[in-house]
Scaffold this active site. Structure first.
Site, PDB file in Angstrom:
ATOM      1  N   ALA A 216       0.918  -1.052   0.138  1.00 44.31           N
ATOM      2  CA  ALA A 216       0.092   0.014   0.129  1.00 44.31           C
ATOM      3  C   ALA A 216       0.883   1.200  -0.066  1.00 44.31           C
ATOM      4  O   ALA A 216       1.980   1.148   0.138  1.00 44.31           O
ATOM      5  CB  ALA A 216      -0.832   0.106   1.288  1.00 44.31           C
TER       6      ALA A 216
ATOM      7  N   GLU B 229      -0.706   2.621   7.277  1.00 48.90           N
ATOM      8  CA  GLU B 229      -0.989   3.803   6.020  1.00 48.90           C
ATOM      9  C   GLU B 229      -1.633   4.838   6.809  1.00 48.90           C
ATOM     10  O   GLU B 229      -1.287   6.160   6.655  1.00 48.90           O
ATOM     11  CB  GLU B 229      -1.729   3.160   4.840  1.00 48.90           C
ATOM     12  CG  GLU B 229      -1.251   2.177   4.092  1.00 48.90           C
ATOM     13  CD  GLU B 229       0.256   2.257   3.753  1.00 48.90           C
ATOM     14  OE1 GLU B 229       0.643   3.419   3.606  1.00 48.90           O
ATOM     15  OE2 GLU B 229       0.988   1.056   3.850  1.00 48.90           O
TER      16      GLU B 229
END
EC number: 3.4.11.-
Length: 968
Positions: A354, A390
């Site tokens: 990610a 994230e």
């Protein structure tokens, strides 16, 4: 990736619409085909630059610059200009032109301030065809009354990725200017910069345009000052097909439908971003659906995915957990989330797990989507921890950013550590803080025990080129970084750590820092905390952990009370040629217990010290919960007492430390610090162990023995011994699952059930092969209605394919190609490597280089999986050697090259294999190995160590395993 307050008002956002709409006619005028753009450039060749430099008009991804002192031959930008605002308009074409290419066109302006007088502008541009304007590749104007000097000459410097602009006169310090460029680029499938991803919706091919800028690929989308410290505000506009949606970092302001010729398009503008680094930019054009949080929420959260995935509710879990995790970090950092929305999008093709783009986080599908029919508990944990990783970056990395890539560990290590805190908040029953030890601490010990390891933080001058930067995205940066930050939090206490972190983030919001800035803010909190005693300043303690590679083994002598430390190397004869001002000594926090009673912690800050309370005849256990980043050795008497306790009542010892005892002993044995037999003896109690963590440590430790012995005569005795140890665990899960008819309740018990079946089948426990093959056959008979539990699919699929033939493999391949679930595809991607038929493995290897068969993002994984199969390993190695040039130059997933080399050479343990590895390095020295350079050196070092270990231990191990297997 992985990972003064500036406020933008709504009025400024509306003004952005006016500014970018004015440029709509220009971008539409650029909608010529790729060939025409190339022709235009060919007709007006830019002036030849000075002869001292290597130049191209469209530079390669990696070229070594000709040595010179010219600024355009240096990888780092000069400190003369600072950008403030970009205005970028891009139009990706999602259909091929007549030349069979996908392209994008665009134009951009960048407003910048001159910091020092200069007659030279360097701005990054890589693989872009810049349009000639009045004989040059850019135009320059003055702002706020400044007069722009005329452009004398421009050219593209391919090796260092620069657009070079020489001026007839100097830009003046304190004045501001604007640079304008027009360009065309290829919307390639190389997974970097502005690229395309593809998927099928039924039989229809769908193409989307997306981005991956980190670390140095924003320059492939538009000319920019592509360094993390050169932050700016970005105004984005995307032109796109009417049937698509456009997303970017900022919230979309509005969409205008228009027509150019026969092409109907939409023009979408976005709110300006906060001031931020180029590597955090993201924009996507796709035909996706989304789900969202209810209207009225403070932060809009949207989960974007393929329409089928949304319809199947694969985004529900991510939407459910994102809000609580975001709220957790707001509280943890004591700072509000800086944006008004958080878009998260699942991409079919993505090189990383990610990427923390501010406001638009991009993911592999497996890292965001959860399908309760095909996703295991491990898949679910992966989604939770990646989302947390994230979101952690939204503050640590995005709001406050490292000055240069040499401190990447500060971004990624921190996000890795706190991701477990955020995910633990979202899933409190999973015990993720404990699992951190297995996934992160123990996982990176092996790499950091090599003489070819590297420090967490390099001197800035050592990291310059894109290849050097890419090498930093490794387990040292992520996992060791996380481990030492966890250790810091432990000895400071979490409250002190959080307070220092909060003041750091608020003080440096929208700015860049170096690691010393964090040390200072933590030290300020230490100084305010009564009773917190440390052996030195935060800087004195932590610099030893980040500025020198490796870690210590702490030795405890209970007969004398002496404790000592030494740099731990898995091969004690390897040569450490990287000097350290700290002489490979550390300030080590010692936590310990005596006969189950926790004792007062102490510090070891010299080579050795007397610790009289440790002079005892009771058993001593050091490094409780593995909070410190070090291994522990004991005198023989204490080892014997610990083994006695394990065999008498292992639960007296904390579960994490039971895992530690096994892991430390096996690695100490490999380093010749303790006898190999001692390490093997730590596994004898396992026949009574049912907890996951000790078993997982044992499986990993014994995994090395499988790699070393599965081609030798020792393998038989090893199978017999492990069969004896794992048999009771297999029976335990058979009983608690009512003859395999249900799944255990606990998260870790579910993991250990998989261990029980996997290991039992590997060593031939009665009933295991029949169980898994039976499930597989039932699935083949009725794939639409018969369901294997997602937790068990990987091991069942692998065992079924291994026991079967061509029919089983072809059936699984068809399932792999047809599934709409990324989690299911991952399981099958692995299982297909388990066949024992060589020609099928060779066919699979060939498929890995064809993106129509195996996605480019998955190619490395498929090859490494095949290399993990004892039959497939030599096939994979021959394949890599034969195809290295193609694999390396094809580019996609370049950050995985190191994983590829490591995985394929993991079994190497002979002089012949070492020679092949050295020959491979020499053969491709001219082309180089990019981000795999360190991994290749580490593989050579590991191979040498394996050769020595086998020579010294093969006979001894065989004798012990044979005798132990016979014992009742």
């Amino acid at each position: 990736m992985g990972k003064g307050v500036f406020v933008i008002s709504r009025t400024v956002g509306v003004l952005g619409i006016v500014l970018v709409a004015a440029g709509a006619a220009t971008i539409i005028a650029l909608s010529v085909v790729y060939a025409q753009e190339k022709s235009k450039n060919a007709e007006a060749v830019p002036p030849t630059p000075p002869a001292t430099s290597t130049t191209t008009t469209r530079g390669p991804a990696s070229t070594t610059p000709t040595p010179s002192n010219e600024p355009w031959d240096q990888y780092r930008l000069p400190d003369t200009l600072r950008p403030s605002t970009y205005n970028v308009m891009l139009w990706p074409r999602l259909t091929k032109n007549e030349h069979g290419l996908y392209v994008f066109t665009g134009h951009s302006t960048v407003d910048f301030k001159c910091v020092k007088d200069t007659d030279l502008i360097l701005i990054h541009s890589n693989q872009l065809n810049l349009t000639q304007i009045d004989g040059h590749l850019a135009t320059l104007t003055g702002l706020d009354g400044a007069t722009a000097p005329a452009i004398r000459t421009t050219w593209l410097q391919g090796a260092t990725h620069y657009l070079v602009i020489q001026l007839s006169d100097k830009l003046l310090a304190g004045k501001s200017y604007q640079l304008y460029t027009e360009f065309t680029g290829e919307l390639a499938d190389d997974l970097g910069g502005f690229y395309r991803s593809e998927y099928y919706e039924g039989s229809e091919l769908k193409v989307l345009a997306t981005t991956q800028m980190q670390p140095t690929d924003a320059r492939k989308a538009f000319p920019c000052f592509d360094e993390p410290a050169l932050k700016a505000v970005f105004y984005m506009t995307l032109i796109h097909d009417r049937n698509t949606v456009a997303l970017a970092n900022g919230m979309e302001i509005g969409t205008i439908n228009t027509t150019q010729g026969e092409v109907e398009v939409s023009v979408t503008t976005f709110e300006p971003t906060p001031i931020m680094s180029t590597y955090l930019l993201a924009f996507v054009v796709c035909e996706y659906d989304f789900i969202r949080t209810p209207a009225g929420e403070k932060v809009l959260i949207r989960i974007w995915a393929r329409p089928q995935a949304i319809a199947e509710r694969q985004g529900d879990y991510a939407l459910e957990k994102t809000g609580p995790i975001l709220q957790f970090f707001e509280n943890y950092y004591n700072a509000p989330y800086p944006l008004n929305k958080s878009d998260q999008i699942a991409l079919p093709d993505f090189s990383a797990g990610a990427m923390e783009n501010w406001g638009l986080i991009t993911y592999r599908e497996t890292a965001l989507l959860y399908n309760n029919k095909t996703s295991s508990n491990g898949d679910k944990e992966w989604v939770a921890t990646v989302i947390a990783h994230e979101l952690a970056h939204m503050w640590f990395g995005n709001l406050v950013t490292m000055e240069w890539w040499n401190d990447l560990w500060l971004n990624e290590g921190f996000a890795t550590y706190v991701s477990y805190l955020g995910a633990d908040h979202a899933e409190p029953t999973w015990k993720l803080k404990e699992l951190f030890v297995l996934s992160t601490v123990q996982g990176v010990f092996g790499v950091d025990a090599l003489a070819s390891s590297h420090p967490l933080s390099y001197p800035p001058g050592e990291i310059n080129s894109p290849e050097q930067i890419s090498e930093l995205f490794d387990s040292i940066t992520y996992s060791k970084g996380a481990s030492v930050i966890r250790m810091l939090s432990e000895f400071l206490t979490e409250d002190v750590f959080k307070r220092g972190l909060s003041t750091y983030l608020n003080a440096f919001a929208y700015q860049n820092t170096v690691y010393k800035d964090l040390w200072k803010h933590l030290q300020d909190e230490v100084d305010k905390t009564p009773g917190l005693q440390l052996p030195g300043s935060i800087e004195e303690i932590m610099n030893r952990w980040i500025l020198q590679m490796g870690f210590p083994v702490v030795s405890i002598d209970t007969t004398t009370g002496n404790i000592s430390q030494k740099h731990f190397l898995i091969d004690p004869e390897s040569v450490v040629d990287r000097p350290s001002v700290y002489n490979y000594e550390w300030y080590v926090p010692i936590t310990w217990m005596k006969s189950g009673v926790v004792q007062a912690p102490v510090w070891l800050i010299t080579k050795s010290a007397d610790q009289s309370p440790m002079k005892t005849t009771d058993w001593v256990l050091v490094n409780l919960n593995i909070a410190g980043f070090y291994r522990v050795n004991y005198d023989q008497g204490n080892w014997e007492r610990l083994l006695t306790q394990l065999n008498a009542d292992h639960k007296v010892i904390p579960v994490i430390n039971r895992a530690q005892i096994v892991d430390d002993a096996f690695n100490l044995a490999r380093a010749k610090i303790v006898d190999t037999v001692l390490a093997l003896r730590t596994t004898q109690y396992l026949s009574r162990e049912t907890d996951y963590m000790p078993w997982e440590s044992a499986v990993r430790s014994l995994g090395y023995y499988f790699l070393m012995f599965d081609r030798t005569e020792v393998y038989g005795s090893m199978q017999k011994y492990i069969k004896k140890q794992v048999g009771p665990l297999f029976k335990h899960f058979e009983n608690i699952t009512e003859n395999w008819t249900k799944i255990p309740d606990g998260h870790n018990d579910q993991y250990n059930q998989v261990n029980a079946i996997t290991v039992a089948c590997k060593v031939g426990v009665e009933g295991c092969a029949e169980l898994t093959l039976g499930w597989f056959k039932e699935w083949m008979k009725d794939p639409q209605n018969y369901s294997i539990h997602p937790n068990l699919k990987s091991t069942v699929y692998c065992n079924g394919i291994a026991a079967g033939g061509v029919d089983e493999w072809n059936f699984a391949w068809k399932a792999f190609k047809n599934t709409s679930s990324a989690a299911e595809a991952d399981k099958l991607l692995y299982a297909l490597s388990c066949t024992k038929i060589p020609w099928l493995l060779n066919r699979y290897l060939q498929y890995s280089l064809d993106p129509n068969m195996v996605r480019k993002q998955d190619a490395v994984f498929s090859i490494v999986y095949i290399a993990g199969n004892v039959i497939g390993q030599p096939l994979a190695w021959d394949f890599i050697r034969a195809n290295w040039k193609f694999i390396f130059q094809s580019g996609g997933g370049g950050l995985s090259f190191g994983r590829l080399i490591t995985g394929v050479t993991e079994r190497f343990s002979t002089e012949f294999e070492l020679k092949q590895l050295l020959d491979f390095k020499a053969e491709h020295a001219d082309m180089g190995f990019g981000s795999a350079t360190i991994a290749l050196d580490q593989s050579i070092e590991k191979t040498k160590a394996n050769i020595k270990w086998l020579e010294e231990n093969k006979e001894k191990v065989d004798e012990w395993l044979t005798a132990a297997a016979r014992q009742q």
